[in-house]
Motif scaffolding. Structure first.
Motif, PDB file in Angstrom:
ATOM      1  N   ILE A   1      29.604  63.637  20.039  1.00 38.09           N
ATOM      2  CA  ILE A   1      28.661  64.110  19.034  1.00 38.09           C
ATOM      3  C   ILE A   1      27.236  63.743  19.453  1.00 38.09           C
ATOM      4  O   ILE A   1      27.018  62.773  20.192  1.00 38.09           O
ATOM      5  N   ALA A   2      26.261  64.494  19.012  1.00 38.44           N
ATOM      6  CA  ALA A   2      24.862  64.238  19.330  1.00 38.44           C
ATOM      7  C   ALA A   2      24.228  63.354  18.257  1.00 38.44           C
ATOM      8  O   ALA A   2      24.670  63.359  17.099  1.00 38.44           O
ATOM      9  N   PRO A   3      23.200  62.591  18.597  1.00 38.18           N
ATOM     10  CA  PRO A   3      22.501  61.778  17.595  1.00 38.18           C
ATOM     11  C   PRO A   3      22.023  62.647  16.427  1.00 38.18           C
ATOM     12  O   PRO A   3      21.456  63.724  16.622  1.00 38.18           O
ATOM     13  N   GLY A   4      22.294  62.188  15.206  1.00 40.31           N
ATOM     14  CA  GLY A   4      21.873  62.906  14.016  1.00 40.31           C
ATOM     15  C   GLY A   4      22.792  64.024  13.586  1.00 40.31           C
ATOM     16  O   GLY A   4      22.664  64.559  12.477  1.00 40.31           O
ATOM     17  N   GLU A   5      23.732  64.415  14.441  1.00 34.86           N
ATOM     18  CA  GLU A   5      24.683  65.474  14.091  1.00 34.86           C
ATOM     19  C   GLU A   5      25.760  64.894  13.173  1.00 34.86           C
ATOM     20  O   GLU A   5      26.038  63.691  13.207  1.00 34.86           O
TER      21      GLU A   5
ATOM     22  N   GLY B   1      31.093  49.181  15.869  1.00 34.66           N
ATOM     23  CA  GLY B   1      30.279  49.359  17.063  1.00 34.66           C
ATOM     24  C   GLY B   1      29.396  50.581  17.019  1.00 34.66           C
ATOM     25  O   GLY B   1      28.842  50.977  18.045  1.00 34.66           O
ATOM     26  N   LEU B   2      29.262  51.203  15.868  1.00 36.79           N
ATOM     27  CA  LEU B   2      28.473  52.427  15.729  1.00 36.79           C
ATOM     28  C   LEU B   2      27.379  52.231  14.687  1.00 36.79           C
ATOM     29  O   LEU B   2      27.609  51.613  13.634  1.00 36.79           O
ATOM     30  N   LYS B   3      26.195  52.772  14.955  1.00 33.19           N
ATOM     31  CA  LYS B   3      25.103  52.780  13.987  1.00 33.19           C
ATOM     32  C   LYS B   3      25.010  54.170  13.383  1.00 33.19           C
ATOM     33  O   LYS B   3      24.938  55.170  14.099  1.00 33.19           O
ATOM     34  N   GLY B   4      25.031  54.231  12.075  1.00 31.23           N
ATOM     35  CA  GLY B   4      24.991  55.499  11.374  1.00 31.23           C
ATOM     36  C   GLY B   4      25.582  55.356   9.997  1.00 31.23           C
ATOM     37  O   GLY B   4      25.713  54.240   9.474  1.00 31.23           O
TER      38      GLY B   4
ATOM     39  N   ALA C   1      20.082  58.951  14.235  1.00 30.69           N
ATOM     40  CA  ALA C   1      19.357  59.909  15.068  1.00 30.69           C
ATOM     41  C   ALA C   1      18.425  59.229  16.054  1.00 30.69           C
ATOM     42  O   ALA C   1      17.996  59.843  17.035  1.00 30.69           O
ATOM     43  N   GLU C   2      18.096  57.946  15.826  1.00 33.72           N
ATOM     44  CA  GLU C   2      17.160  57.231  16.692  1.00 33.72           C
ATOM     45  C   GLU C   2      17.861  56.506  17.843  1.00 33.72           C
ATOM     46  O   GLU C   2      17.197  55.931  18.703  1.00 33.72           O
ATOM     47  N   VAL C   3      19.185  56.500  17.855  1.00 26.38           N
ATOM     48  CA  VAL C   3      19.927  55.822  18.921  1.00 26.38           C
ATOM     49  C   VAL C   3      20.443  56.881  19.890  1.00 26.38           C
ATOM     50  O   VAL C   3      21.297  57.693  19.535  1.00 26.38           O
TER      51      VAL C   3
ATOM     52  N   LEU D   1      48.253  51.695   5.817  1.00 24.37           N
ATOM     53  CA  LEU D   1      48.323  52.109   7.215  1.00 24.37           C
ATOM     54  C   LEU D   1      46.916  52.230   7.778  1.00 24.37           C
ATOM     55  O   LEU D   1      45.963  52.454   7.035  1.00 24.37           O
ATOM     56  N   THR D   2      46.787  52.074   9.093  1.00 19.60           N
ATOM     57  CA  THR D   2      45.483  52.191   9.716  1.00 19.60           C
ATOM     58  C   THR D   2      45.544  53.144  10.905  1.00 19.60           C
ATOM     59  O   THR D   2      46.593  53.350  11.514  1.00 19.60           O
ATOM     60  N   ALA D   3      44.376  53.695  11.238  1.00 16.00           N
ATOM     61  CA  ALA D   3      44.234  54.551  12.398  1.00 16.00           C
ATOM     62  C   ALA D   3      42.777  54.502  12.805  1.00 16.00           C
ATOM     63  O   ALA D   3      41.923  53.981  12.070  1.00 16.00           O
ATOM     64  N   SER D   4      42.463  55.015  13.985  1.00 16.33           N
ATOM     65  CA  SER D   4      41.078  54.990  14.426  1.00 16.33           C
ATOM     66  C   SER D   4      40.758  56.226  15.229  1.00 16.33           C
ATOM     67  O   SER D   4      41.648  56.902  15.777  1.00 16.33           O
ATOM     68  N   SER D   5      39.468  56.517  15.288  1.00 16.27           N
ATOM     69  CA  SER D   5      38.962  57.645  16.078  1.00 16.27           C
ATOM     70  C   SER D   5      37.912  57.116  17.036  1.00 16.27           C
ATOM     71  O   SER D   5      37.012  56.372  16.631  1.00 16.27           O
ATOM     72  N   ARG D   6      38.041  57.484  18.320  1.00 18.16           N
ATOM     73  CA  ARG D   6      37.041  57.099  19.321  1.00 18.16           C
ATOM     74  C   ARG D   6      35.827  58.020  19.190  1.00 18.16           C
ATOM     75  O   ARG D   6      35.970  59.233  19.069  1.00 18.16           O
ATOM     76  N   VAL D   7      34.631  57.425  19.252  1.00 20.97           N
ATOM     77  CA  VAL D   7      33.402  58.214  19.089  1.00 20.97           C
ATOM     78  C   VAL D   7      32.449  57.885  20.242  1.00 20.97           C
ATOM     79  O   VAL D   7      32.189  56.711  20.539  1.00 20.97           O
ATOM     80  N   ARG D   8      31.904  58.927  20.832  1.00 25.94           N
ATOM     81  CA  ARG D   8      30.875  58.788  21.859  1.00 25.94           C
ATOM     82  C   ARG D   8      29.687  59.654  21.434  1.00 25.94           C
ATOM     83  O   ARG D   8      29.826  60.837  21.192  1.00 25.94           O
ATOM     84  N   VAL D   9      28.534  59.008  21.308  1.00 23.62           N
ATOM     85  CA  VAL D   9      27.319  59.707  20.883  1.00 23.62           C
ATOM     86  C   VAL D   9      26.419  59.893  22.104  1.00 23.62           C
ATOM     87  O   VAL D   9      26.072  58.903  22.763  1.00 23.62           O
TER      88      VAL D   9
END
Length: 373
Positions: A302-306, A334-337, A349-351, A365-373
């Motif tokens: 994803i892009a910053p601010g999207e 580990g993510l700012k937003g 949007a500033e990172v 139950l737990t699950a997770s999604s990997r995110v790369r900005v």
């Protein structure tokens, strides 16, 4: 080769990515078959011995559990839980990658290879093992074996208790599925890559050096009904590496020279030519409690601010989608937003670059999604 199972499309190949997927490994990816969203990713094996392997995942019910059975680039056969891709068991078979596709018969897996064995110095083996255990079942699950059996690329086909297996030298074997006893052997050429396919009481076989054959097997032997030698322009044989496909009253196969369809009297039982198949609607969730959940998409770029909206996918004990538990909560690691209560994530949007995970909790139950900005 991709495989569709329920609302998922499964495919396995060697990848190297980022984060916990940075090391090269053979992974099984489960996508939503309608949207292409990643639902889960499994990394069951170790460092790949071969970077290009061709074993296709097979889904079967083993010991009451929907299981993905796949030959891995590290030489091991793995059983994965269809619900979330977690590893159920492993069976070490070869010192090289696995190219053939397993066949599941009840709770028994049949598979072969043509490289060096893990426990002896000879080459090639066909095995049957019982896939009901957990962990490393190599030393406890084997039912029978045929040593020095070199079938590294073709896969077996099972019909009424008999396995029909083409080896690397294009010899067709009929093998008793219960005991491993070889009933007969029949040559179809010199180089075997494609697998035999059963249809209409016959076996359809291909051979690399331009041969396509129709065989009639019996309990004590095999008769060649037809063997075609196919060529390309200039008279050279048309190489054939794939297997046949049977559908709509026709037999399809492809060669270096083109795609063929054969049928009796032009028979075709499929949709009208040019008529598009209606897009399938998403199935309604089944009844029952959730035994596993996923945050979908499970892998995000994803892009910053999207912004992107995540959803909860829940499955029951039989891996069939069920209604997700209520009260889902989302958290950033580990993510700012910002992430809303309904799962909409907007990175700061500033990172300009960041990577981390979104954690989902629902119904204990737990699950997770990997995110790369």
């Amino acid at each position: 080769t991709p495989v569709v199972e329920g609302d998922l499309l499964l495919i396995a190949f060697v990848t190297a990515g980022w984060g916990d997927q940075a090391p090269p490994r053979q992974r099984v990816f489960a996508f939503d078959k309608r949207t292409g969203e990643v639902v889960w990713v499994a990394t069951p094996g170790g460092f790949p011995k071969d970077m290009n392997t061709q074993s296709t995942p097979v889904v079967a019910t083993i010991a009451g559990r929907r299981t993905v059975v796949n030959g891995n680039a590290d030489g091991t056969i793995y059983g994965l839980d269809l619900r979330d891709g977690s590893t159920l068991w492993s069976f070490r078979l070869s010192k090289r990658g696995i190219n053939s596709t397993p066949v599941v018969n009840g709770d028994v897996v049949h598979v072969s290879h043509s490289e060096e064995n893990v426990d002896t110095a000879d080459m090639g083996r066909m095995v049957a093992f019982r896939a009901t255990g957990s962990g490393d079942i190599t030393g406890s699950a084997e039912v029978w074996r045929i040593n020095e059996f070199a079938a590294g690329f073709p896969s077996p086909v099972l019909h009424e208790g008999t396995l029909y297996q083409v080896d690397n030298s294009a010899n067709l074997f009929a093998i008793d599925a219960a005991t491993g006893a070889v009933r007969w052997e029949h040559s179809v050429g010199t180089v075997g890559k494609g697998s035999a396919v059963w249809a209409d009481g016959k076996l359809y076989v291909t051979e690399v050096n331009g041969h396509f054959g129709i065989l009639k097997p019996s309990a004590d032997g095999c008769v060649t009904l037809d063997m075609e030698e196919l060529e390309v322009a200039g008279g050279r044989y048309a190489e054939v590496y794939g297997s046949t496909a049977v559908a709509y009253g026709r037999v399809y196969f492809t060669t270096e020279g083109g795609l063929y369809a054969i049928a009796k009297d032009g028979r075709y039982d499929g949709p009208e030519a040019g008529k598009a198949a209606a897009e399938g609607k998403r199935s309604k969730p089944g009844k029952g409690d959730a035994s596993a959940i996923q945050a979908v998409p499970a892998d995000i770029a994803i892009a910053p601010g999207e912004s992107i909206s995540l959803r909860v996918r829940a499955v029951g004990a039989n891996a069939v989608p069920v209604t997700p538990p209520k009260g889902a909560t989302w958290a950033l690691d580990g993510l700012k937003g910002e992430i809303t209560k309904d799962g909409t994530f907007t990175p700061d949007a500033e990172v300009p670059f960041q990577a981390g995970t979104i954690t989902l909790t629902a119904g204990g139950l737990t699950a997770s999604s990997r995110v790369r900005v």
